[in-house]
Scaffold this motif. Sequence first.
Motif, PDB file in Angstrom:
ATOM      1  N   HIS A  95       0.841  -1.195   0.000  1.00  0.00           N
ATOM      2  CA  HIS A  95       0.000   0.000   0.000  1.00  0.00           C
ATOM      3  C   HIS A  95       0.878   1.248   0.000  1.00  0.00           C
ATOM      4  O   HIS A  95       1.885   1.299   0.702  1.00  0.00           O
ATOM      5  N   ASP A  96       0.436   2.225  -0.760  1.00  0.00           N
ATOM      6  CA  ASP A  96       1.154   3.495  -0.815  1.00  0.00           C
ATOM      7  C   ASP A  96       0.106   4.605  -0.883  1.00  0.00           C
ATOM      8  O   ASP A  96      -0.735   4.628  -1.792  1.00  0.00           O
ATOM      9  N   ASN A  97       0.137   5.522   0.089  1.00  0.00           N
ATOM     10  CA  ASN A  97      -0.827   6.617   0.136  1.00  0.00           C
ATOM     11  C   ASN A  97      -0.240   7.853  -0.532  1.00  0.00           C
ATOM     12  O   ASN A  97       0.812   8.353  -0.137  1.00  0.00           O
ATOM     13  N   VAL A  98      -0.943   8.349  -1.549  1.00  0.00           N
ATOM     14  CA  VAL A  98      -0.471   9.471  -2.362  1.00  0.00           C
ATOM     15  C   VAL A  98      -1.406  10.659  -2.152  1.00  0.00           C
ATOM     16  O   VAL A  98      -2.633  10.515  -2.181  1.00  0.00           O
ATOM     17  N   ALA A  99      -0.822  11.840  -1.937  1.00  0.00           N
ATOM     18  CA  ALA A  99      -1.621  13.051  -1.753  1.00  0.00           C
ATOM     19  C   ALA A  99      -2.541  13.274  -2.951  1.00  0.00           C
ATOM     20  O   ALA A  99      -2.199  12.946  -4.098  1.00  0.00           O
ATOM     21  N   GLU A 100      -3.717  13.838  -2.682  1.00  0.00           N
ATOM     22  CA  GLU A 100      -4.746  13.996  -3.717  1.00  0.00           C
ATOM     23  C   GLU A 100      -4.211  14.713  -4.948  1.00  0.00           C
ATOM     24  O   GLU A 100      -4.461  14.302  -6.085  1.00  0.00           O
ATOM     25  N   GLU A 101      -3.433  15.771  -4.755  1.00  0.00           N
ATOM     26  CA  GLU A 101      -2.965  16.553  -5.897  1.00  0.00           C
ATOM     27  C   GLU A 101      -1.953  15.797  -6.760  1.00  0.00           C
ATOM     28  O   GLU A 101      -1.741  16.133  -7.937  1.00  0.00           O
ATOM     29  N   ASN A 102      -1.319  14.770  -6.196  1.00  0.00           N
ATOM     30  CA  ASN A 102      -0.326  13.995  -6.952  1.00  0.00           C
ATOM     31  C   ASN A 102      -0.904  12.729  -7.577  1.00  0.00           C
ATOM     32  O   ASN A 102      -0.230  12.061  -8.364  1.00  0.00           O
ATOM     33  N   ALA A 103      -2.140  12.391  -7.228  1.00  0.00           N
ATOM     34  CA  ALA A 103      -2.733  11.134  -7.690  1.00  0.00           C
ATOM     35  C   ALA A 103      -2.919  11.067  -9.203  1.00  0.00           C
ATOM     36  O   ALA A 103      -2.614  10.031  -9.817  1.00  0.00           O
ATOM     37  N   PRO A 104      -3.434  12.128  -9.867  1.00  0.00           N
ATOM     38  CA  PRO A 104      -3.638  12.021 -11.324  1.00  0.00           C
ATOM     39  C   PRO A 104      -2.357  11.689 -12.073  1.00  0.00           C
ATOM     40  O   PRO A 104      -2.359  10.844 -12.987  1.00  0.00           O
ATOM     41  N   GLU A 105      -1.264  12.344 -11.703  1.00  0.00           N
ATOM     42  CA  GLU A 105       0.017  12.076 -12.375  1.00  0.00           C
ATOM     43  C   GLU A 105       0.469  10.641 -12.138  1.00  0.00           C
ATOM     44  O   GLU A 105       0.980   9.975 -13.056  1.00  0.00           O
ATOM     45  N   ARG A 106       0.265  10.141 -10.917  1.00  0.00           N
ATOM     46  CA  ARG A 106       0.671   8.765 -10.593  1.00  0.00           C
ATOM     47  C   ARG A 106      -0.157   7.759 -11.397  1.00  0.00           C
ATOM     48  O   ARG A 106       0.388   6.786 -11.934  1.00  0.00           O
ATOM     49  N   ILE A 107      -1.457   7.983 -11.490  1.00  0.00           N
ATOM     50  CA  ILE A 107      -2.328   7.070 -12.255  1.00  0.00           C
ATOM     51  C   ILE A 107      -1.935   7.080 -13.731  1.00  0.00           C
ATOM     52  O   ILE A 107      -1.811   6.018 -14.366  1.00  0.00           O
ATOM     53  N   SER A 108      -1.728   8.262 -14.279  1.00  0.00           N
ATOM     54  CA  SER A 108      -1.357   8.364 -15.694  1.00  0.00           C
ATOM     55  C   SER A 108      -0.028   7.675 -15.968  1.00  0.00           C
ATOM     56  O   SER A 108       0.136   6.992 -16.990  1.00  0.00           O
ATOM     57  N   ALA A 109       0.935   7.829 -15.057  1.00  0.00           N
ATOM     58  CA  ALA A 109       2.248   7.199 -15.241  1.00  0.00           C
ATOM     59  C   ALA A 109       2.130   5.680 -15.233  1.00  0.00           C
ATOM     60  O   ALA A 109       2.782   4.988 -16.037  1.00  0.00           O
ATOM     61  N   LEU A 110       1.291   5.144 -14.342  1.00  0.00           N
ATOM     62  CA  LEU A 110       1.107   3.690 -14.295  1.00  0.00           C
ATOM     63  C   LEU A 110       0.497   3.177 -15.594  1.00  0.00           C
ATOM     64  O   LEU A 110       0.896   2.122 -16.115  1.00  0.00           O
ATOM     65  N   LEU A 111      -0.469   3.903 -16.134  1.00  0.00           N
ATOM     66  CA  LEU A 111      -1.092   3.486 -17.388  1.00  0.00           C
ATOM     67  C   LEU A 111      -0.123   3.629 -18.560  1.00  0.00           C
ATOM     68  O   LEU A 111      -0.133   2.808 -19.480  1.00  0.00           O
ATOM     69  N   ASP A 112       0.708   4.637 -18.538  1.00  0.00           N
ATOM     70  CA  ASP A 112       1.704   4.817 -19.606  1.00  0.00           C
ATOM     71  C   ASP A 112       2.748   3.705 -19.584  1.00  0.00           C
ATOM     72  O   ASP A 112       3.144   3.180 -20.634  1.00  0.00           O
ATOM     73  N   GLU A 113       3.206   3.347 -18.390  1.00  0.00           N
ATOM     74  CA  GLU A 113       4.358   2.447 -18.267  1.00  0.00           C
ATOM     75  C   GLU A 113       3.996   0.972 -18.142  1.00  0.00           C
ATOM     76  O   GLU A 113       4.739   0.115 -18.612  1.00  0.00           O
ATOM     77  N   HIS A 114       2.870   0.670 -17.502  1.00  0.00           N
ATOM     78  CA  HIS A 114       2.638  -0.733 -17.135  1.00  0.00           C
ATOM     79  C   HIS A 114       1.315  -1.336 -17.601  1.00  0.00           C
ATOM     80  O   HIS A 114       1.281  -2.504 -17.970  1.00  0.00           O
TER      81      HIS A 114
END
Length: 392
Positions: A62-81
């Motif tokens: 589990h990794d808790n990500v601040a709300e403002e950083n979540a969109p970038e994290r989700i997009s990066a996961l979809l781009d890379e994996h």
Amino acid sequence: MTEQWRQHIKDWVGKGELMQATLSGLRRKDGNAAPKTVIRKVQLKNGLHYQFESHYANKVTHDNVAEENAPERISALLDEHYKQALIKTPSADVQLLFNKKGKATILSNAPTGAAKQVSLEHNRQKQRIIEEGNAAPFLVELGIMTPDGKVHAKKQDKYRQINRFLEMVTDVLDYLPKDRELTIVDFGCGKSYLTFALYHLLATQQKRSINVIGLDLKADVIAFCNELANKLGYDKLRFLVGDIAEYEELQSADMVVTLHACDTATDAALAKAVNWDASVIMSVPCCQHELFRQIDNDLLSPILSQGLLKERFAALATDAARGTLLEALGYKVQMLEFVDPEHTPKNLLIRAVRGEKLVFSDKKWEQYEQFKNFLRVSPALERVLSERLPAR
């Protein structure tokens, strides 16, 4: 991913509409990427976050990500994996399939109806296969639940253990045949909490056609289990008195369960499962003494000279040998934590599944032989499966 979908994700998060997202379908084999990531909102002391729950083969992180950083994290996961995403919002569930260029195809956009209440509790109540508040007759009879579905305070550990076991079974149900009656054997069933739970899951909840046999040496326990099965109307569940190594009634079985069979009784049960070409094996070993008496290696003297360390090492070595040998025979093996080690140290479960047929692995066999030769041991499972293994 296209800028259009990046903006959609940013808008969903910014407006608080992203209830949950499930990312799956790895773009390529990558040992560092989790096969599935589930994202949901959680309320922490320092504000709203999104929890990224990564599901690996034998663990969940589990990794808790601040709300403002979540969109970038989700997009990066979809781009890379990942190439698939299921996005749940109050108004609709959107299922997406991304191609190599990041262009998305909408597979479904089914309205969810009225907006759902989203729990933001960090340690939210776990959804269980047998939910509290909905009484399962066998749990009432075994003294775990009250007739109105409340779990007795002193039985919470057993209740969690039963649900954990059923979760592990549910994960591998696709490996079991679906076009005929299933034969399931529980070796060393004892009072049979998990045997009854398995029957409840498959026969009562999923309406599958099954034939379940429980085997144990204690005649009084077997009599109790048969009486309870009759009382519950479980007509395809029966219990027998007998020794695992001597049981010869069946010629095949689809699933073999062995929980806390003592020492080499676990090996006898595993050997039966392999010789029956069982599709699924679930085994929690117990009281592992055999290799404790055999291990001999000067390099390991810092461990072997201390009785407690040697005992724990021998238990791990025993299960490592069992797992590697099953892999050599063609099974896919996972070592899983069965229950919280706070409750019992005997909490390792060996789960093995096979495909359409077993294919022997020379690489795993070589690995197994190197391992046992290094420890100077002769594991019981190899001896009882000698006819299926290469000549020494």
